[in-house]
Write an enzyme that holds these catalytic residues in place. Structure first.
Site, PDB file in Angstrom:
ATOM      1  N   THR A   1       0.933  -1.262   0.020  1.00 23.18           N
ATOM      2  CA  THR A   1       0.090  -0.154  -0.059  1.00 23.18           C
ATOM      3  C   THR A   1       0.815   1.078   0.019  1.00 23.18           C
ATOM      4  O   THR A   1       0.580   2.425  -0.515  1.00 23.18           O
ATOM      5  CB  THR A   1      -0.790   0.023   1.465  1.00 23.18           C
ATOM      6  OG1 THR A   1      -1.733  -1.009   1.280  1.00 23.18           O
ATOM      7  CG2 THR A   1      -1.684   1.358   1.089  1.00 23.18           C
TER       8      THR A   1
ATOM      9  N   ALA B   1       9.878 -13.841  -0.150  1.00 26.95           N
ATOM     10  CA  ALA B   1      11.083 -13.472   0.649  1.00 26.95           C
ATOM     11  C   ALA B   1      11.616 -14.392   1.739  1.00 26.95           C
ATOM     12  O   ALA B   1      12.694 -14.289   2.068  1.00 26.95           O
ATOM     13  CB  ALA B   1      11.150 -12.278   0.954  1.00 26.95           C
TER      14      ALA B   1
ATOM     15  N   TRP C   1      -3.620   5.073   2.344  1.00 27.17           N
ATOM     16  CA  TRP C   1      -4.592   4.120   2.363  1.00 27.17           C
ATOM     17  C   TRP C   1      -5.944   4.832   2.304  1.00 27.17           C
ATOM     18  O   TRP C   1      -6.870   4.585   1.414  1.00 27.17           O
ATOM     19  CB  TRP C   1      -4.490   3.288   3.727  1.00 27.17           C
ATOM     20  CG  TRP C   1      -5.835   2.368   3.678  1.00 27.17           C
ATOM     21  CD1 TRP C   1      -5.646   0.863   3.253  1.00 27.17           C
ATOM     22  CD2 TRP C   1      -6.773   2.511   4.300  1.00 27.17           C
ATOM     23  NE1 TRP C   1      -6.756   0.216   3.355  1.00 27.17           N
ATOM     24  CE2 TRP C   1      -7.558   1.163   3.945  1.00 27.17           C
ATOM     25  CE3 TRP C   1      -7.536   3.431   5.037  1.00 27.17           C
ATOM     26  CZ2 TRP C   1      -8.966   0.851   4.536  1.00 27.17           C
ATOM     27  CZ3 TRP C   1      -8.947   3.165   5.548  1.00 27.17           C
ATOM     28  CH2 TRP C   1      -9.614   2.152   5.225  1.00 27.17           C
TER      29      TRP C   1
END
Length: 558
Positions: free
Chosen positions: A75, A275, A412
């Protein structure tokens, strides 16, 4: 106040035709291969044709150690890129493609959130342009060719008990971690133990993300070690004559995908290694295109800075010959309080004591970025309505002590406008001196690299090799792989290899139980703790909430 869901916001947005997004990015239509009206692949010849164009500034977005409270890294990445355009800068964002594993598992969709998203959100989270299917098919073709070679007489002398190549599927399916296949008699193969990895953990995914051309792709595939012979010699994909057909399956997947943010910022979404079990970065080709097309290329690396950022620096930047101009470290007051010992149900009320106890996690990541990798950084606090002024002031004061500024990110709720302060600080940082360094040099031993990551990044006291790892270490160095970088497979939930240890622990060791060479990708994978390359679904999978109506409209993705 009732908030709209991410998917509701995305579906209410009027998207711009992908040809116009390409025009905004500065991509001539001759490079654009449309996948419908809102998605396109960009031909790799763009990079060679723009070779003389100077690169923009590369900005990496990373985060604190993730918690169930959420941090909002994607985001923030999307919102920052929109924020840069909001203040008049030409920016392009480069992200990873979401895996179906998390989409149907714990996390749900991964295309940003609120008013900082990439669209078409449903396509991006599901089949998109078919890249992951192609990667899985190429992976499984090699597995099929290997087993067929054994079945047809085994001229290479492959030891069925020493096959390192697993099959792949882009789904969380613990049932497939350890299987026995080839049953049913001689005509149906040679019975052996086998297993599946999730597609994002496949070496093919890493190869696709690190390849710069079809030629490079084929050469990397050729080097894959998929098994060993009875006298312990490596067997490669080239030995099985697999590289041509595998590359043919991947030729379109190698081209970066172009989409848009809600605010029409061009977005490359390409490749998706996790990851915690892989190298956690989107493709080199997508990042390089973003650098050629934008004055600022904003990208992210998976999970906390101990995983994604470390691999971005030590693996991706080293191989691609790029370096970041600035790093954004995302945190939330809620998550920091959780690192300080507060349960998820009690994160709302002000709690300066818990916040202070959790802050060392953020400060350790900040120190790693600015002192180990020596890149200018800013901390982005992803704002929540429950954050108090006293809590925000405490975070700012502690970061300032390390010489790092804090910017409140409201992307956001407000999109690019909410990223104005963060964008302005990123622009300032990109002009600062930059002494970018790796956490270890390539020419030191495998053990020295393991110790450098464990001690300098995680702050462990020691590294212990257990089980097969000591013998594997010896074999890898004898085979000439000692100069490769290390890809640590480690839990994302702690800086240590124990997922129950929050905050910034001291007095621990890192336990490596397996060392495996990904010779095509060009790194050695070190499996630590209990991390697995095939996740499982939770008790209540996100898949249970996803539905589609009679008009084909999807709900419940996020």
């Amino acid at each position: 106040m009732e908030f709209k869901s991410d998917i509701e916001i995305a579906q209410e947005t009027e998207m711009t035709h992908i040809r116009e997004i390409a025009e905004i990015a500065g991509v001539d239509e001759k490079y654009v291969e449309q996948y419908g009206n809102y998605k396109a692949k960009i031909d790799l010849s763009l990079l060679s044709d723009m070779a003389d164009v100077p690169d923009g500034k590369l900005v990496l977005v990373t985060a604190i150690t993730p918690t169930p409270a959420g941090e909002g890294k994607t985001t923030t990445t999307v919102g920052l890129s929109d924020g840069l355009r909001y203040i008049g800068k030409k920016s392009v964002v480069a992200l990873r493609e979401p895996s179906l594993g998390p989409v149907f598992g714990v996390k749900g969709g991964a295309a940003g959130g609120g008013y900082a998203q990439v669209v078409p959100m449903e396509d991006i989270n599901l089949h998109f342009t078919g890249d992951f299917h192609a990667i899985g098919a190429a992976n499984n073709l090699l597995a099929a060719l290997l087993d067929n070679h054994i079945q047809q007489g085994n001229a290479l002398g492959i030891d069925p008990c020493n096959i390192t190549w697993k099959r792949a599927v882009d789904m969380n399916d613990r049932q497939l971690r350890f299987i026995v296949d080839g049953l049913g008699g001689k005509k149906n193969g040679t019975p052996r133990e086998d297993g599946f990895e999730i597609t994002v953990a496949s070496e093919i995914m890493a190869i696709l993300c690190l390849s710069t051309s079809i030629t490079d792709l084929k050469e990397r595939i050729s080097r894959i070690i998929c098994a060993y012979t009875y006298d312990n010699k490596p067997v490669t994909a080239a030995d099985l004559k697999a590289q041509g057909a595998m590359a043919a399956l991947l030729k379109d997947a190698l081209k970066p995908n172009l989409v848009q943010t809600l605010e029409k910022t061009p977005a490359f979404i390409h490749g998706g290694p996790f990851a915690n079990i892989a190298h956690g970065c989107n493709s080199v080709t997508a990042t390089k295109m973003a650098l050629k097309l934008g004055d600022y290329a904003v990208t992210e690396a998976g999970f906390g800075a101990d995983l994604g950022a470390e691999k971005f620096m030590d693996i991706k930047c080293r191989m691609a010959g790029i370096k970041p101009s600035a790093v954004v470290i995302v945190a939330t007051v809620r998550a920091l309080k959780m690192h300080g010992g507060v349960p998820k149900t009690e994160l709302g009320p002000e709690n300066l004591e818990a916040l202070e106890a959790g802050l060392p996690n953020l400060l350790r990541h900040v120190e790693n970025v600015t002192k180990v990798f020596k890149v200018p950084a800013v901390v982005a606090i992803n704002a929540f309505p429950t954050d108090t002024k006293a809590e925000l002031d405490l975070v700012e004061a502690k970061c300032n002590e390390l010489g790092v500024n804090v910017a409140l990110s409201e992307v956001w709720a407000k999109g690019g406008a909410g990223g104005k302060a963060l964008a302005e600080e990123v622009v300032r940082l990109c002009e600062q001196p930059n002494d970018f360094s790796f956490s270890y040099e390539a020419d030191v031993s495998i053990m020295e690299k393991l110790e450098a990551i464990s001690k300098r990044i995680y702050r462990a006291d020691a590294v212990e090799l257990i089980g097969n790892a000591p013998a594997q270490l010896k074999q890898l160095e004898e085979l000439g792989f000692g100069n490769l970088p290390i890809c640590m497979a480690k839990t994302q939930y702690s800086i240590t290899d124990d997922p129950t240890k929050y905050g910034a622990p001291n007095g621990f060791k890192i336990t490596v139980r397996n060392l495996k060479v990904s010779a095509g990708a060009g790194f050695i994978v070190a499996l630590t703790g209990d991390v697995m390359t095939m996740p499982g679904l939770p008790k209540v999978p996100s898949a249970e909430k996803i539905d589609v109506d009679e008009n084909g409209k999807i709900s419940g993705l996020f």
